[in-house]
Write an enzyme that holds these catalytic residues in place. Structure first.
Site, PDB file in Angstrom:
ATOM      1  N   ASP A  16       0.855  -1.193   0.000  1.00 30.08           N
ATOM      2  CA  ASP A  16       0.000   0.000   0.000  1.00 30.08           C
ATOM      3  C   ASP A  16       0.887   1.238   0.000  1.00 30.08           C
ATOM      4  O   ASP A  16       1.610   1.495   0.965  1.00 30.08           O
ATOM      5  CB  ASP A  16      -0.897  -0.020   1.246  1.00 30.08           C
ATOM      6  CG  ASP A  16      -2.008   1.014   1.178  1.00 30.08           C
ATOM      7  OD1 ASP A  16      -2.092   1.725   0.158  1.00 30.08           O
ATOM      8  OD2 ASP A  16      -2.776   1.115   2.149  1.00 30.08           O
ATOM      9  N   GLU A 113      -2.234   0.340  -4.731  1.00 32.25           N
ATOM     10  CA  GLU A 113      -2.151  -0.817  -3.851  1.00 32.25           C
ATOM     11  C   GLU A 113      -2.378  -2.110  -4.630  1.00 32.25           C
ATOM     12  O   GLU A 113      -3.048  -2.119  -5.659  1.00 32.25           O
ATOM     13  CB  GLU A 113      -3.158  -0.719  -2.710  1.00 32.25           C
ATOM     14  CG  GLU A 113      -4.599  -0.693  -3.160  1.00 32.25           C
ATOM     15  CD  GLU A 113      -5.584  -0.703  -2.007  1.00 32.25           C
ATOM     16  OE1 GLU A 113      -5.399  -1.512  -1.064  1.00 32.25           O
ATOM     17  OE2 GLU A 113      -6.532   0.086  -2.045  1.00 32.25           O
TER      18      GLU A 113
END
Length: 418
Positions: A16, A113
């Site tokens: 992320d 992500e």
């Protein structure tokens, strides 16, 4: 090294990127590093809205979706820049290219992500060593920070990556769920928004632990099949595989109806399209999806059938937007003959939470301002019936060209074929 990987089961990473848009701007201009920076639209106007901000800005209380005037009040020295989505897309593609150097099992879920299945990567190193290598290489080659979650499944990996930001690496095992997740508020669980949280609280479900042990019948009654799925997740279970081909998926949600009589009445036909659009919107909302393409089906009295569609600049889910697009398609493609059947379909649907927008912020603000209205309308209609409050419609008005300057940041943008 084999001992650091389970004999049965998987090792999943969730990568992320931290404060992605702001971090990319800092990578291009090092003078911005360490300063409170926000990305916003209409930066010259007080009514601009924050798209994202640096961690330095967050320390002052600046948040995503906050009005620009409020952010500047909290942080007078805030640096504000307009979005540059060419930069962000380029950085995203480079990041995913780097992840694929470790394993082919990489699944992008948004511009910033993605998941990796490293179960077969024991020859490269331990899971933590691989995560550290990825984090350092992204920082060194792209000058971008990221957090990484390590877990036996997607849900736990996603949860783990949120636990330490920026530049965190967190391991979350199933045996950790009871101690680390169950005490948390249920609204802190990935996949639970404000409305779902309210429904769960009405059942006495206040923590993730409460959800893990909640009555399945009550959950299903309140939330449908999604309630059972959330209970499953709260117990640390998630059977979804990392699917690199998910970026190629094209699904659809549609409704059609055969008219009670063949019709050439444009107002009547547009009213039917409006009703079909509402049904599509309800199904999209129920499934948590948004459509990237809207299509119509017209079957004439002689049974000749045509289908026409339009790829949108931005995924949509709202009834009014679907209706507007479908009606415009009908007006431009109907030949005036009697119609026997009409259909409206949302194509190439994606999960709503994965539908990232390229915002020049005219439409972002427009949409943000409409959300409280739609929410209020839904509550009134739920309590007093659909006819209690309705938005006015002009079926004879031709909306013409769609001028919204928006672009989807869905998985299509991560499709290496583009």
């Amino acid at each position: 090294m084999h001992n650091m990987y389970p004999k049965k089961g998987r090792v999943i990473l969730h990568v992320d990127m931290n404060s992605f848009y702001a971090s990319v701007e800092m990578a291009y201009d090092s003078s911005l590093k360490g300063k409170p920076l926000a990305i916003a639209g209409n930066v010259e106007e007080r009514r601009g809205i924050i798209v994202t901000c640096s961690y330095e800005a967050r320390r002052y209380g600046v948040k995503t979706t906050m009005p620009l005037w409020e952010a500047k009040k909290l942080c007078p020295q805030l640096i504000v820049k307009s979005p540059d989505f060419d930069k962000y897309r380029k950085a995203s593609l480079a990041m995913f290219d780097l992840l694929r150097q470790y394993t082919s099992l990489v699944e992008p879920v948004s511009i910033d992500e993605g998941y990796m299945d490293i179960s077969g990567c024991h020859e490269i190193g331990s899971p933590i060593e691989i995560a550290k290598s990825i984090q350092q290489r992204i920082l060194q080659t792209l000058d971008l920070p990221c957090s990484i979650g390590i877990a036996p499944n997607k849900f736990l990996a996603k949860t783990a990556s949120d636990m330490k930001k920026p530049m965190g690496i967190t391991v979350l095992r199933k045996r950790d769920v009871r101690d680390r997740l169950w005490p948390l508020k249920v609204t802190e669980m990935h996949g639970i928004g404000e409305k779902t949280g309210q429904k769960l609280e009405s059942l006495g479900v206040r923590t993730i632990g409460d959800l893990a042990q909640a009555n399945e019948v009550q959950l299903r009654h309140a939330l449908g099949i999604n309630g059972l799925k959330l209970r499953y997740r709260a117990n640390g279970e998630d059977s979804r595989e990392v699917d690199p081909d998910s970026i190629y998926e094209h699904k659809s949600v549609g409704n059609s109806t055969t008219l009670p009589h063949d019709s050439t009445n444009q107002k009547e036909l547009l009213t039917i399209i409006h009703g079909l659009s509402e049904k599509v919107a309800v199904r999209l909302k129920r499934k948590g999806l948004a459509g990237q393409k809207i299509g119509i089906t017209i079957r004439y009295k002689n049974r000749k059938t045509i289908t026409r569609s339009k790829t949108l600049l931005n995924p949509i889910t709202a009834h009014e937007e679907i209706s507007e697009e479908a009606q415009a398609l009908f007006k431009s493609n109907w030949n005036g003959d009697a119609v026997r059947l009409l259909g409206v379909t949302a194509f190439e649907v994606i999960e709503k939470q994965e539908a990232y927008k390229q915002l020049d912020l005219f439409s972002y603000q427009h949409e943000a301002k409409k959300e409280p209205l739609f929410s209020a309308m839904e509550k009134l209609q739920a309590k007093y019936g659909k006819k209690a409050v309705q938005k006015g419609l002009d079926y004879t008005h031709d909306s013409g060209t769609n001028l919204r300057a928006e672009t989807s940041f869905s998985k299509d943008f991560l499709d290496p074929r583009h």
